[in-house]
Design an enzyme around this catalytic site. Structure first.
Site, PDB file in Angstrom:
ATOM      1  CG  ASP A  82     -10.669 -17.809  -7.041  1.00  0.00           C
ATOM      2  OD1 ASP A  82     -10.444 -18.010  -8.243  1.00  0.00           O
ATOM      3  OD2 ASP A  82     -11.774 -17.983  -6.515  1.00  0.00           O
ATOM      4  CB  ILE A  83      -7.881 -17.445 -10.907  1.00  0.00           C
ATOM      5  CG1 ILE A  83      -6.971 -17.450 -12.150  1.00  0.00           C
ATOM      6  CG2 ILE A  83      -8.848 -16.275 -10.923  1.00  0.00           C
ATOM      7  CD1 ILE A  83      -7.719 -17.719 -13.443  1.00  0.00           C
ATOM      8  N   GLY A 160       3.328 -17.884  -1.460  1.00  0.00           N
ATOM      9  CA  GLY A 160       3.532 -16.681  -0.649  1.00  0.00           C
ATOM     10  C   GLY A 160       2.718 -15.498  -1.108  1.00  0.00           C
ATOM     11  CB  CYS A 178      -9.274 -12.958  -5.227  1.00  0.00           C
ATOM     12  SG  CYS A 178      -7.487 -12.785  -5.214  1.00  0.00           S
TER      13      CYS A 178
END
Length: 228
Positions: A82-83, A160, A178
């Site tokens: 997510d963000i 990552g 998230c």
């Protein structure tokens, strides 16, 4: 007899997100073509918000104009997750490695990234854990200390992890990290009861943790390497 495995680590310092993205794309292409060995980028970003391929714009709580006012950038990516926010005093590792060569599936790889951060946190007496169902990253209690977002294409990883050493946590107030509205974000500085070494030392420890978990026999360091 097993062939010794080498990880080439490029220490890039602070790097603009788009430049880092272009470098990852080139290295991933080179790794796929076997032009380079497994390579890891170690760096920090200026204040930057990124969205994954699910495009969860609703988890950004301020306008792009407001982001510009605070000196932050917004970028869309093809990673999972997510963000999230990236910024100074946050250790970022972008492994460009062949998961196919080592027979590592996506789930196991993410678990290795989680353990990379969990093991580092434990060095300073901080008990971290993997995310539970619907949570990503690494947590200390109900507070998130590390984010994970990966892309795997043709067996080659990119993007990552991001581990919070001592970033300005106010930047996280402008997003729903998230996608979890009731969770806090924390840092190693906030959670550790011990005096911490320099960020450079912590970043090296994070890389060493990653290399050990993925069974690399040696690390070759390159400072301010280039893609040429």
């Amino acid at each position: 007899m097993r062939i010794p495995r080498k990880l080439e680590v490029w220490r890039m310092g602070t790097m603009n997100y788009l430049n880092a993205l272009k470098l990852q794309e080139k290295l991933a292409s080179d790794r796929k073509a076997c032009k380079i060995s497994d390579t890891l980028l170690s760096l920090q970003h200026p204040p930057t918000y990124t969205l994954g391929k699910r495009r969860t714009d609703h988890n950004l709580l301020v306008s792009e104009d407001e982001l510009k006012t605070m000196g932050a950038e917004l970028h869309y990516t093809q990673r999972g997750g997510d963000i999230t926010y990236h910024g100074p005093s946050q250790a970022i590792l972008y492994p460009i490695i062949s998961l196919r060569d080592i027979g590592l599936g996506a789930r196991n790889y993410v678990e290795k990234l989680e353990l990379t951060m969990i093991n580092l946190a434990s060095t300073y007496g901080v008990q971290a854990r993997p995310g539970r169902k619907c949570e990503t990253g690494v947590w200390v209690g109900e507070r998130k200390i590390g984010a994970i977002g990966v892309r795997i294409s043709s067996g080659i990883s990119s993007h990552g992890l991001a581990f919070n050493i001592n970033p300005d946590l106010n930047y996280f107030k402008h997003i729903v990290p998230c996608g979890l509205a009731d969770k806090e974000v924390t840092s190693l500085t906030r959670e550790a009861n011990a005096e911490l070494p320099t960020e450079e030392v912590i970043e090296e420890q994070l890389i060493a943790s990653f290399a050990q978990l993925l069974n690399y026999d040696n690390i070759e360091w390159k400072d301010n390497a280039s893609a040429s």
